[in-house]
Scaffold this motif. Sequence first.
Motif, PDB file in Angstrom:
ATOM      1  N   VAL A 107      -0.770  25.411 -20.199  1.00 24.38           N
ATOM      2  CA  VAL A 107      -2.102  25.325 -20.802  1.00 24.38           C
ATOM      3  C   VAL A 107      -1.940  25.394 -22.323  1.00 24.38           C
ATOM      4  O   VAL A 107      -1.220  26.254 -22.828  1.00 24.38           O
ATOM      5  CB  VAL A 107      -2.985  26.493 -20.301  1.00 24.38           C
ATOM      6  N   PRO A 108      -2.622  24.494 -23.048  1.00 20.67           N
ATOM      7  CA  PRO A 108      -2.512  24.537 -24.513  1.00 20.67           C
ATOM      8  C   PRO A 108      -3.113  25.812 -25.091  1.00 20.67           C
ATOM      9  O   PRO A 108      -4.045  26.379 -24.535  1.00 20.67           O
ATOM     10  CB  PRO A 108      -3.286  23.310 -24.983  1.00 20.67           C
ATOM     11  N   SER A 109      -2.582  26.233 -26.222  1.00 20.63           N
ATOM     12  CA  SER A 109      -3.048  27.457 -26.877  1.00 20.63           C
ATOM     13  C   SER A 109      -4.347  27.249 -27.649  1.00 20.63           C
ATOM     14  O   SER A 109      -5.013  28.214 -28.003  1.00 20.63           O
ATOM     15  CB  SER A 109      -1.969  27.988 -27.818  1.00 20.63           C
ATOM     16  N   VAL A 110      -4.697  25.999 -27.934  1.00 23.56           N
ATOM     17  CA  VAL A 110      -5.934  25.675 -28.647  1.00 23.56           C
ATOM     18  C   VAL A 110      -6.640  24.531 -27.928  1.00 23.56           C
ATOM     19  O   VAL A 110      -6.016  23.795 -27.159  1.00 23.56           O
ATOM     20  CB  VAL A 110      -5.672  25.277 -30.124  1.00 23.56           C
ATOM     21  N   GLN A 111      -7.918  24.371 -28.191  1.00 27.48           N
ATOM     22  CA  GLN A 111      -8.678  23.291 -27.575  1.00 27.48           C
ATOM     23  C   GLN A 111      -8.507  22.008 -28.363  1.00 27.48           C
ATOM     24  O   GLN A 111      -8.309  22.035 -29.588  1.00 27.48           O
ATOM     25  CB  GLN A 111     -10.155  23.655 -27.508  1.00 27.48           C
ATOM     26  N   VAL A 112      -8.608  20.887 -27.655  1.00 28.04           N
ATOM     27  CA  VAL A 112      -8.530  19.581 -28.292  1.00 28.04           C
ATOM     28  C   VAL A 112      -9.628  19.472 -29.347  1.00 28.04           C
ATOM     29  O   VAL A 112     -10.769  19.848 -29.106  1.00 28.04           O
ATOM     30  CB  VAL A 112      -8.664  18.459 -27.236  1.00 28.04           C
ATOM     31  N   GLY A 113      -9.247  18.989 -30.525  1.00 23.58           N
ATOM     32  CA  GLY A 113     -10.194  18.796 -31.620  1.00 23.58           C
ATOM     33  C   GLY A 113     -10.265  19.948 -32.603  1.00 23.58           C
ATOM     34  O   GLY A 113     -10.845  19.816 -33.670  1.00 23.58           O
ATOM     35  N   THR A 114      -9.656  21.093 -32.262  1.00 23.48           N
ATOM     36  CA  THR A 114      -9.707  22.240 -33.175  1.00 23.48           C
ATOM     37  C   THR A 114      -8.490  22.235 -34.100  1.00 23.48           C
ATOM     38  O   THR A 114      -7.499  21.557 -33.854  1.00 23.48           O
ATOM     39  CB  THR A 114      -9.756  23.572 -32.406  1.00 23.48           C
ATOM     40  N   CYS A 115      -8.571  23.031 -35.149  1.00 20.05           N
ATOM     41  CA  CYS A 115      -7.452  23.155 -36.074  1.00 20.05           C
ATOM     42  C   CYS A 115      -6.271  23.789 -35.353  1.00 20.05           C
ATOM     43  O   CYS A 115      -6.441  24.681 -34.523  1.00 20.05           O
ATOM     44  CB  CYS A 115      -7.837  24.031 -37.270  1.00 20.05           C
ATOM     45  N   GLY A 147      -3.275  16.186 -49.957  1.00 24.11           N
ATOM     46  CA  GLY A 147      -4.219  16.740 -50.915  1.00 24.11           C
ATOM     47  C   GLY A 147      -5.570  17.084 -50.312  1.00 24.11           C
ATOM     48  O   GLY A 147      -6.437  17.618 -51.004  1.00 24.11           O
ATOM     49  N   SER A 148      -5.774  16.790 -49.064  1.00 18.31           N
ATOM     50  CA  SER A 148      -7.048  17.079 -48.408  1.00 18.31           C
ATOM     51  C   SER A 148      -7.134  18.559 -48.045  1.00 18.31           C
ATOM     52  O   SER A 148      -6.120  19.208 -47.790  1.00 18.31           O
ATOM     53  CB  SER A 148      -7.168  16.235 -47.131  1.00 18.31           C
ATOM     54  N   SER A 149      -8.337  19.071 -48.008  1.00 19.49           N
ATOM     55  CA  SER A 149      -8.528  20.477 -47.618  1.00 19.49           C
ATOM     56  C   SER A 149      -8.741  20.616 -46.106  1.00 19.49           C
ATOM     57  O   SER A 149      -8.920  21.719 -45.614  1.00 19.49           O
ATOM     58  CB  SER A 149      -9.726  21.071 -48.369  1.00 19.49           C
ATOM     59  N   GLU A 150      -8.710  19.493 -45.390  1.00 18.57           N
ATOM     60  CA  GLU A 150      -8.881  19.530 -43.935  1.00 18.57           C
ATOM     61  C   GLU A 150      -7.632  20.095 -43.272  1.00 18.57           C
ATOM     62  O   GLU A 150      -6.542  20.116 -43.852  1.00 18.57           O
ATOM     63  CB  GLU A 150      -9.154  18.128 -43.397  1.00 18.57           C
ATOM     64  N   CYS A 151      -7.796  20.522 -42.034  1.00 18.98           N
ATOM     65  CA  CYS A 151      -6.670  21.073 -41.271  1.00 18.98           C
ATOM     66  C   CYS A 151      -6.092  20.009 -40.340  1.00 18.98           C
ATOM     67  O   CYS A 151      -6.706  18.968 -40.113  1.00 18.98           O
ATOM     68  CB  CYS A 151      -7.150  22.263 -40.425  1.00 18.98           C
ATOM     69  N   ALA A 152      -4.914  20.279 -39.817  1.00 14.11           N
ATOM     70  CA  ALA A 152      -4.344  19.442 -38.765  1.00 14.11           C
ATOM     71  C   ALA A 152      -5.138  19.728 -37.491  1.00 14.11           C
ATOM     72  O   ALA A 152      -5.369  20.877 -37.139  1.00 14.11           O
ATOM     73  CB  ALA A 152      -2.874  19.773 -38.569  1.00 14.11           C
ATOM     74  N   ARG A 153      -5.603  18.661 -36.822  1.00  9.32           N
ATOM     75  CA  ARG A 153      -6.387  18.829 -35.589  1.00  9.32           C
ATOM     76  C   ARG A 153      -5.515  18.552 -34.373  1.00  9.32           C
ATOM     77  O   ARG A 153      -4.817  17.536 -34.315  1.00  9.32           O
ATOM     78  CB  ARG A 153      -7.578  17.871 -35.567  1.00  9.32           C
ATOM     79  N   TYR A 154      -5.556  19.476 -33.419  1.00  7.14           N
ATOM     80  CA  TYR A 154      -4.829  19.284 -32.154  1.00  7.14           C
ATOM     81  C   TYR A 154      -5.534  18.169 -31.385  1.00  7.14           C
ATOM     82  O   TYR A 154      -6.729  18.237 -31.121  1.00  7.14           O
ATOM     83  CB  TYR A 154      -4.820  20.587 -31.356  1.00  7.14           C
ATOM     84  N   ALA A 155      -4.781  17.116 -31.025  1.00  4.97           N
ATOM     85  CA  ALA A 155      -5.358  15.938 -30.378  1.00  4.97           C
ATOM     86  C   ALA A 155      -5.001  15.834 -28.900  1.00  4.97           C
ATOM     87  O   ALA A 155      -5.394  14.876 -28.245  1.00  4.97           O
ATOM     88  CB  ALA A 155      -4.906  14.680 -31.110  1.00  4.97           C
ATOM     89  N   GLY A 156      -4.251  16.785 -28.364  1.00  4.28           N
ATOM     90  CA  GLY A 156      -3.900  16.746 -26.945  1.00  4.28           C
ATOM     91  C   GLY A 156      -2.402  16.764 -26.727  1.00  4.28           C
ATOM     92  O   GLY A 156      -1.616  16.836 -27.673  1.00  4.28           O
TER      93      GLY A 156
END
Length: 182
Positions: A43-51, A106-115
Amino acid sequence: MRRPRVAPFVQLVRVVAVAAIAWAGVGACHREPRTTIPRPVPVPSVQVGTCGSPGHDGVISAAPRLDRADRDLNGDGVPEAVVVDRSLCTSEGNCYWNVFVMPAAGSSECARYAGTFEAGALEPLATKGDENMADVRGYWNLHGGRLLLQSYRFLHGGYHLVEALLCKRSTDDRLDCADSEH
């Protein structure tokens, strides 16, 4: 004419012998069922779409042995992080490949878990899902020359399994796949 008393006994012996031979034949054809122990599905440690953090999140063990196979899956010039924990790979070479959509430099966005792709090998396809993300085919190795082809499509912020085909390698090295539509 009178029959000797031995005849019914001989007939009984013949019937018992035929029954014993038939029973032995049935026993010889019977195979003991192989005991299979179900493997827990990671089971993944984070949900799809979250940082998430590649190498720390997704399907990963407590003591990971990490490898990277980064690919630009959406054509934006920034490779998506594709991380595998080799300690979770099966004896057939199947692994769990975590995908992270990386932000632009340079973006302030995070890496998103995609699956997570489940496969021994991955193949990016020419077809695309949402956000221009390439569809990906995974090859899950089974025993006896069989494999499961699993197609993933990026929908609603993450990769989802959209098709699975059971295949077997033929003698001329082609793949013969079962078609679920027939």
